[in-house]
Design a protein around this motif. Structure first.
Motif, PDB file in Angstrom:
ATOM      1  N   VAL A 198       9.689   2.719   4.368  1.00  0.00           N
ATOM      2  CA  VAL A 198       8.853   1.521   4.280  1.00  0.00           C
ATOM      3  C   VAL A 198       8.414   1.099   5.675  1.00  0.00           C
ATOM      4  CG1 VAL A 198       8.759  -0.901   3.543  1.00  0.00           C
ATOM      5  CG2 VAL A 198      10.092   0.760   2.212  1.00  0.00           C
ATOM      6  N   VAL A 199       7.152   0.742   5.807  1.00  0.00           N
ATOM      7  CA  VAL A 199       6.626   0.159   7.037  1.00  0.00           C
ATOM      8  C   VAL A 199       6.263  -1.302   6.750  1.00  0.00           C
ATOM      9  CG1 VAL A 199       4.738   0.181   8.728  1.00  0.00           C
ATOM     10  CG2 VAL A 199       5.721   2.345   7.914  1.00  0.00           C
ATOM     11  N   ILE A 232      10.618   0.326   8.878  1.00  0.00           N
ATOM     12  CA  ILE A 232      10.069   0.337  10.232  1.00  0.00           C
ATOM     13  C   ILE A 232       9.124  -0.847  10.392  1.00  0.00           C
ATOM     14  CG2 ILE A 232       8.694   1.644  11.902  1.00  0.00           C
ATOM     15  CD1 ILE A 232       9.456   4.172  10.252  1.00  0.00           C
ATOM     16  N   ALA A 233       9.317  -1.639  11.434  1.00  0.00           N
ATOM     17  CA  ALA A 233       8.412  -2.750  11.729  1.00  0.00           C
ATOM     18  C   ALA A 233       7.368  -2.288  12.738  1.00  0.00           C
ATOM     19  CB  ALA A 233       9.179  -3.940  12.284  1.00  0.00           C
ATOM     20  N   GLU A 235       0.871  -1.179   0.000  1.00  0.00           N
ATOM     21  CA  GLU A 235       0.000   0.000   0.000  1.00  0.00           C
ATOM     22  C   GLU A 235       0.905   1.226   0.000  1.00  0.00           C
ATOM     23  OE1 GLU A 235      -2.866   2.305   3.227  1.00  0.00           O
ATOM     24  OE2 GLU A 235      -2.436   0.171   3.482  1.00  0.00           O
ATOM     25  N   ARG A 236       0.540   2.238  -0.773  1.00  0.00           N
ATOM     26  CA  ARG A 236       1.336   3.461  -0.821  1.00  0.00           C
ATOM     27  C   ARG A 236       0.541   4.631  -0.260  1.00  0.00           C
ATOM     28  NH1 ARG A 236       3.459   0.371  -4.844  1.00  0.00           N
ATOM     29  NH2 ARG A 236       5.705   0.576  -5.247  1.00  0.00           N
ATOM     30  N   ASP A 237       1.247   5.467   0.492  1.00  0.00           N
ATOM     31  CA  ASP A 237       0.646   6.660   1.077  1.00  0.00           C
ATOM     32  C   ASP A 237       1.669   7.779   0.961  1.00  0.00           C
ATOM     33  OD1 ASP A 237      -0.724   8.570   2.473  1.00  0.00           O
ATOM     34  OD2 ASP A 237      -0.611   7.573   4.419  1.00  0.00           O
ATOM     35  N   GLY A 238       1.585   8.567  -0.106  1.00  0.00           N
ATOM     36  CA  GLY A 238       2.599   9.571  -0.377  1.00  0.00           C
ATOM     37  C   GLY A 238       3.932   8.911  -0.652  1.00  0.00           C
ATOM     38  N   ALA A 250       3.723   4.068  13.263  1.00  0.00           N
ATOM     39  CA  ALA A 250       4.764   3.689  12.311  1.00  0.00           C
ATOM     40  C   ALA A 250       4.640   4.486  11.021  1.00  0.00           C
ATOM     41  CB  ALA A 250       4.686   2.193  12.021  1.00  0.00           C
ATOM     42  N   ARG A 251       3.413   4.679  10.546  1.00  0.00           N
ATOM     43  CA  ARG A 251       3.187   5.493   9.340  1.00  0.00           C
ATOM     44  C   ARG A 251       3.645   6.931   9.563  1.00  0.00           C
ATOM     45  NH1 ARG A 251      -1.360   3.953   5.640  1.00  0.00           N
ATOM     46  NH2 ARG A 251      -2.068   1.853   6.136  1.00  0.00           N
TER      47      ARG A 251
END
Length: 274
Positions: A54-55, A114-115, A11-14, A206-207
Motif C-alpha cells: 500500500v502507498v 509506504i508513505a 486506486e489499484r495498480d496490479g 513509492a509505487r
C-alpha cells in the motif's frame, strides 16, 4: 465492497493499492471524515488478497497540514455536548482513543505501507506517516511535530513510534521545539528513506518500491512484517521464538516451492500467496 469517502480514495495498480488523501482544496486537513473513514479503508485493503503493498500519498499542494482545528476543536477539548467537568474529560478520552485507533489501523495493516510525502506534513500527518513502514519525501517536504506550539501533547502515536525511527535525541528535539524540518534533515535523521526532486517523482518512486515488494511472496513479506512488529520492545530471544513459531506454521507453502522451481528454471517466480 470497497468503502467510499469524501476525503480518501483508493486506486489499484496490479498488486499495489494507492490510498490518496483527497481533499486538496483544504490541503488535506484531517477532519471528521478522515478519522472515521480511514479504518474501514485500511481494513478493506488489509482483507484484499490481491493487494500486497500500500502507498499512502496526497493530492494537491500538501500531504497534510494536520488536524483540522476548525472542525475538530470540540473533539480536541472534549467539550462537545459535555454537561460537567467529568463528562468533558470522559468525552475527551473517548475521542482521543478513537483518533488513536484510526492511526493504528495503518500500523496494523498486514501489508507493507509506504508513505509518499510532499509539501507540508504537520502534526497528525507525522502520526500517520510514523504508522507506515517506509517513508519517501519530495524535496519540498516539511515535517513538524507541531503540537507543543499549540499547547498540546502529541497523543496519536508520534511520541510512541517516532523514537524507534529516528532515535530518542532527535525525537526529543522535534517534539519539544515543534520546529519545521526539511526533507534533507529528515533523511539525515532517518525519518525518510529517500528524498526525490518533486511530488510526482516521489509518488512514482513509492509505487515502484511497492511493486518491487509486491513481486515477492506475500506470505513471506507479510510474515516478515508480523515478525518485525512482534519484536518491537521485546528481547532478541522473544523475537527468535516468535519467528520460529511463524516459520514452523507457514514455511511449507506453494510460494516456497515456486521460488525453488523458478530458481532452477531460471525464470521469474509467480507467487500466489498460497
Amino acid at each position: 465492497m470497497t468503502p467510499t469517502s469524501e476525503v480518501l480514495t483508493i486506486e489499484r495498480d496490479g498488486h499495489v493499492a494507492i490510498l490518496w488523501l483527497d481533499s486538496p482544496e483544504r490541503r488535506n486537513a484531517l477532519g471528521p471524515a478522515f478519522w472515521s473513514d480511514l479504518p474501514p479503508m485500511m481494513e478493506s485493503l488489509s482483507d484484499d488478497d490481491d493487494v500486497r503493498a500500500v502507498v499512502i500519498a496526497a493530492r494537491g499542494p500538501a500531504f497534510t497540514v494536520g488536524l483540522d482545528l476548525k472542525t475538530m476543536g470540540g473533539s480536541v477539548s472534549g467539550s462537545e455536548g459535555a454537561r460537567s467537568e467529568a463528562a468533558r474529560r470522559r468525552a475527551a478520552l473517548r475521542d482521543i482513543r478513537r483518533l488513536q485507533a484510526s492511526v493504528t489501523s495503518v500500523a496494523e495493516c498486514p501489508k507493507p505501507v509506504i508513505a509518499a510525502v510532499h509539501g507540508w506534513c504537520i502534526g497528525g500527518g507525522v502520526d500517520l506517516i510514523t504508522a507506515c513502514d517506509i517513508r519517501l519525501a519530495s524535496q519540498d517536504a516539511v515535517f513538524s511535530v507541531r503540537e507543543t506550539k499549540i499547547a498540546i501533547v502529541a497523543d496519536l502515536g508520534t511520541l510512541q513510534r517516532l523514537p524507534g525511527i529516528v532515535g530518542r535525541g532527535h525525537m526529543a528535539e522535534l517534539a519539544y521545539t515543534g520546529k519545521d524540518v526539511g526533507a534533507e534533515r529528515a533523511a539525515e535523521i532517518g525519518l525518510v528513506n529517500q528524498v526525490l526532486p518533486d511530488a510526482e517523482t516521489c509518488q512514482k518512486a513509492a509505487r515502484e518500491l511497492a511493486a518491487e515488494i509486491a513481486a515477492n511472496s506475500p506470505l513471506a513479506v507479510q510474515g516478515t512484517k508480523a515478525v518485525l512488529r512482534a519484536g518491537e520492545g521485546h528481547a532478541v530471544a522473544e523475537g527468535l521464538d516468535y519467528v520460529a513459531v511463524w516459520n514452523a506454521a507457514f514455511l511449507q507453502s506453494h510460494d516456497l516451492t515456486e521460488a525453488f522451481s523458478a530458481f532452477l528454471e531460471k525464470r521469474e517466480p509467480r507467487y500466489t500467496g498460497q
